[in-house]
Structure formats: structure tokens, C-alpha cells
Design a protein around this motif. Structure first.
Motif, PDB file in Angstrom:
ATOM      1  N   LEU A 105       0.826  -1.214   0.000  1.00  0.00           N
ATOM      2  CA  LEU A 105       0.000   0.000   0.000  1.00  0.00           C
ATOM      3  C   LEU A 105       0.858   1.261   0.000  1.00  0.00           C
ATOM      4  O   LEU A 105       0.585   2.207  -0.743  1.00  0.00           O
ATOM      5  N   ALA A 106       1.897   1.269   0.826  1.00  0.00           N
ATOM      6  CA  ALA A 106       2.762   2.447   0.911  1.00  0.00           C
ATOM      7  C   ALA A 106       3.501   2.687  -0.404  1.00  0.00           C
ATOM      8  O   ALA A 106       3.531   3.812  -0.917  1.00  0.00           O
ATOM      9  N   ALA A 107       4.073   1.632  -0.960  1.00  0.00           N
ATOM     10  CA  ALA A 107       4.836   1.784  -2.212  1.00  0.00           C
ATOM     11  C   ALA A 107       3.926   2.183  -3.367  1.00  0.00           C
ATOM     12  O   ALA A 107       4.286   3.043  -4.179  1.00  0.00           O
ATOM     13  N   ALA A 108       2.740   1.588  -3.428  1.00  0.00           N
ATOM     14  CA  ALA A 108       1.821   1.878  -4.536  1.00  0.00           C
ATOM     15  C   ALA A 108       1.155   3.240  -4.389  1.00  0.00           C
ATOM     16  O   ALA A 108       0.498   3.708  -5.320  1.00  0.00           O
ATOM     17  N   SER A 109       1.334   3.887  -3.242  1.00  0.00           N
ATOM     18  CA  SER A 109       0.802   5.244  -3.097  1.00  0.00           C
ATOM     19  C   SER A 109       1.721   6.265  -3.759  1.00  0.00           C
ATOM     20  O   SER A 109       1.313   7.391  -4.036  1.00  0.00           O
ATOM     21  N   VAL A 110       2.961   5.865  -4.027  1.00  0.00           N
ATOM     22  CA  VAL A 110       3.923   6.754  -4.690  1.00  0.00           C
ATOM     23  C   VAL A 110       3.726   6.710  -6.196  1.00  0.00           C
ATOM     24  O   VAL A 110       3.649   7.744  -6.863  1.00  0.00           O
ATOM     25  N   ARG A 111       3.616   5.479  -6.727  1.00  0.00           N
ATOM     26  CA  ARG A 111       3.367   5.298  -8.164  1.00  0.00           C
ATOM     27  C   ARG A 111       2.897   3.859  -8.379  1.00  0.00           C
ATOM     28  O   ARG A 111       3.179   2.985  -7.567  1.00  0.00           O
ATOM     29  N   PRO A 112       2.186   3.605  -9.481  1.00  0.00           N
ATOM     30  CA  PRO A 112       1.766   2.224  -9.762  1.00  0.00           C
ATOM     31  C   PRO A 112       2.982   1.320  -9.958  1.00  0.00           C
ATOM     32  O   PRO A 112       3.979   1.716 -10.565  1.00  0.00           O
ATOM     33  N   LEU A 113       2.893   0.101  -9.418  1.00  0.00           N
ATOM     34  CA  LEU A 113       3.992  -0.852  -9.484  1.00  0.00           C
ATOM     35  C   LEU A 113       3.483  -2.225  -9.903  1.00  0.00           C
ATOM     36  O   LEU A 113       2.314  -2.547  -9.729  1.00  0.00           O
ATOM     37  N   SER A 114       4.396  -3.032 -10.420  1.00  0.00           N
ATOM     38  CA  SER A 114       4.069  -4.404 -10.811  1.00  0.00           C
ATOM     39  C   SER A 114       4.290  -5.342  -9.623  1.00  0.00           C
ATOM     40  O   SER A 114       4.951  -4.985  -8.640  1.00  0.00           O
ATOM     41  N   ALA A 115       3.779  -6.551  -9.734  1.00  0.00           N
ATOM     42  CA  ALA A 115       3.978  -7.553  -8.685  1.00  0.00           C
ATOM     43  C   ALA A 115       5.469  -7.845  -8.497  1.00  0.00           C
ATOM     44  O   ALA A 115       5.937  -8.042  -7.366  1.00  0.00           O
ATOM     45  N   LYS A 116       6.226  -7.884  -9.586  1.00  0.00           N
ATOM     46  CA  LYS A 116       7.676  -8.127  -9.492  1.00  0.00           C
ATOM     47  C   LYS A 116       8.368  -7.017  -8.689  1.00  0.00           C
ATOM     48  O   LYS A 116       9.281  -7.289  -7.917  1.00  0.00           O
ATOM     49  N   GLU A 117       7.929  -5.775  -8.876  1.00  0.00           N
ATOM     50  CA  GLU A 117       8.516  -4.676  -8.109  1.00  0.00           C
ATOM     51  C   GLU A 117       8.162  -4.808  -6.628  1.00  0.00           C
ATOM     52  O   GLU A 117       9.005  -4.573  -5.759  1.00  0.00           O
ATOM     53  N   PHE A 118       6.922  -5.210  -6.329  1.00  0.00           N
ATOM     54  CA  PHE A 118       6.535  -5.445  -4.932  1.00  0.00           C
ATOM     55  C   PHE A 118       7.354  -6.576  -4.323  1.00  0.00           C
ATOM     56  O   PHE A 118       7.706  -6.528  -3.150  1.00  0.00           O
ATOM     57  N   GLU A 119       7.643  -7.598  -5.124  1.00  0.00           N
ATOM     58  CA  GLU A 119       8.437  -8.731  -4.648  1.00  0.00           C
ATOM     59  C   GLU A 119       9.789  -8.230  -4.130  1.00  0.00           C
ATOM     60  O   GLU A 119      10.259  -8.652  -3.075  1.00  0.00           O
ATOM     61  N   GLN A 120      10.417  -7.317  -4.866  1.00  0.00           N
ATOM     62  CA  GLN A 120      11.714  -6.779  -4.461  1.00  0.00           C
ATOM     63  C   GLN A 120      11.586  -5.866  -3.243  1.00  0.00           C
ATOM     64  O   GLN A 120      12.391  -5.930  -2.321  1.00  0.00           O
ATOM     65  N   ILE A 121      10.555  -5.036  -3.244  1.00  0.00           N
ATOM     66  CA  ILE A 121      10.351  -4.093  -2.141  1.00  0.00           C
ATOM     67  C   ILE A 121      10.057  -4.824  -0.839  1.00  0.00           C
ATOM     68  O   ILE A 121      10.579  -4.471   0.220  1.00  0.00           O
ATOM     69  N   CYS A 122       9.223  -5.853  -0.913  1.00  0.00           N
ATOM     70  CA  CYS A 122       8.777  -6.568   0.286  1.00  0.00           C
ATOM     71  C   CYS A 122       9.707  -7.698   0.693  1.00  0.00           C
ATOM     72  O   CYS A 122       9.563  -8.247   1.788  1.00  0.00           O
ATOM     73  N   ASP A 123      10.628  -8.069  -0.190  1.00  0.00           N
ATOM     74  CA  ASP A 123      11.514  -9.204   0.066  1.00  0.00           C
ATOM     75  C   ASP A 123      10.699 -10.437   0.448  1.00  0.00           C
ATOM     76  O   ASP A 123      10.921 -11.088   1.468  1.00  0.00           O
ATOM     77  N   ALA A 124       9.688 -10.710  -0.396  1.00  0.00           N
ATOM     78  CA  ALA A 124       8.793 -11.855  -0.191  1.00  0.00           C
ATOM     79  C   ALA A 124       8.647 -12.582  -1.516  1.00  0.00           C
ATOM     80  O   ALA A 124       8.961 -12.039  -2.580  1.00  0.00           O
ATOM     81  N   SER A 125       8.153 -13.817  -1.450  1.00  0.00           N
ATOM     82  CA  SER A 125       7.985 -14.600  -2.679  1.00  0.00           C
ATOM     83  C   SER A 125       6.858 -14.020  -3.532  1.00  0.00           C
ATOM     84  O   SER A 125       5.929 -13.373  -3.022  1.00  0.00           O
TER      85      SER A 125
END
Length: 136
Positions: A23-43
Motif C-alpha cells: 500500500l505504501a509503495a503503490a501510493s507513490v506510483r503504480p507498481l508491478s507484482a515483481k517490483e513489490f516482490e523486491q520491495i517486500c523481500d517476499a515470494s
């Protein structure tokens, strides 16, 4: 626009560190699932589960984008603006303030009209009558 949800469900969704980071990252700009994977350090499967729940609760919206390298992909943006929790008369009430643009509202209007949901039309567009005019 606002929605009321079961407080237990909202608390459970927000208890997840990944959900809050998405939620926090996507409030800055739209992101892909792959980008969330890197940001969250999750599978990636974990990210997709979190995205699915956030979309279900109207906190996140998905958008189809065309990438010249990889073709079509989805990006996600935060729709959540504010969460209000009220404790009154022995109960919790959770109200989510959701950001929707005019295109989203008209899309919902036409979908609701097609499904025969007149009540939701009047709540989204208060200037439109919720019932057919009566003849005198």
C-alpha cells in the motif's frame, strides 16, 4: 467514496507487513507484482495473495499496461486514502475512504445500471434520482 468492512477483516489485512508495504509503495506510483516482490523481500506467490486481498478490499486497483519489451502486464496503485476506526456502543466500525476517479465512477454507474442496482447509483451520484419520476 467510502466503504464499511468487517473490522476483523480489515485488521487482518493490515496486520500483514507485506500488505502495508504494498500500500505504501503503490501510493507513490503504480507498481508491478515483481517490483513489490523486491520491495517486500517476499515470494511472488505471497505478493499475489496480498495483492488479491487488497484488491478485494478496494485498497488497491489494478491496471493493464502495455510494455514494449514484455507485452501486457498489470500494475497496481493504492486507492486507499484513509481508514477510520470507531469504537462505540461495544462495537467496532471501520470506514475506508477510497479514491476513485470519474472514469471509475461512471464505469460503476453503468455496471450497476446493467445489474439493476438503483440504490448504489443514488449513493455514488446524489444528484441523480434513485427512483423513476412519478406522473401526476
Amino acid at each position: 467514496m467510502s466503504n464499511q468492512w468487517d473490522p476483523g477483516g480489515i485488521f487482518e489485512v493490515l496486520a500483514s507487513d507485506e500488505s502495508r508495504r504494498i500500500l505504501a509503495a503503490a501510493s507513490v506510483r503504480p507498481l508491478s507484482a515483481k517490483e513489490f516482490e523486491q520491495i517486500c523481500d517476499a515470494s511472488l506467490p505471497t505478493i499475489y495473495r496480498r495483492i488479491s486481498v487488497l484488491v478485494e478490499y478496494d485498497m488497491l486497483s489494478e491496471e493493464q499496461v502495455v510494455d514494449t519489451e514484455s507485452g501486457h502486464s498489470k500494475q497496481y496503485a493504492t486507492d486507499l486514502q484513509e481508514i477510520n476506526v470507531r469504537v462505540e456502543d461495544g462495537e467496532f466500525t471501520v470506514n475506508l475512504e477510497i479514491r476513485k476517479d470519474t472514469v471509475d465512477k461512471f464505469g460503476e454507474l453503468f455496471r450497476d445500471l446493467g445489474e439493476g442496482h438503483r440504490g448504489s447509483v443514488s449513493s455514488e451520484f446524489p444528484d441523480l434520482p434513485s427512483e423513476s419520476p412519478t406522473e401526476e
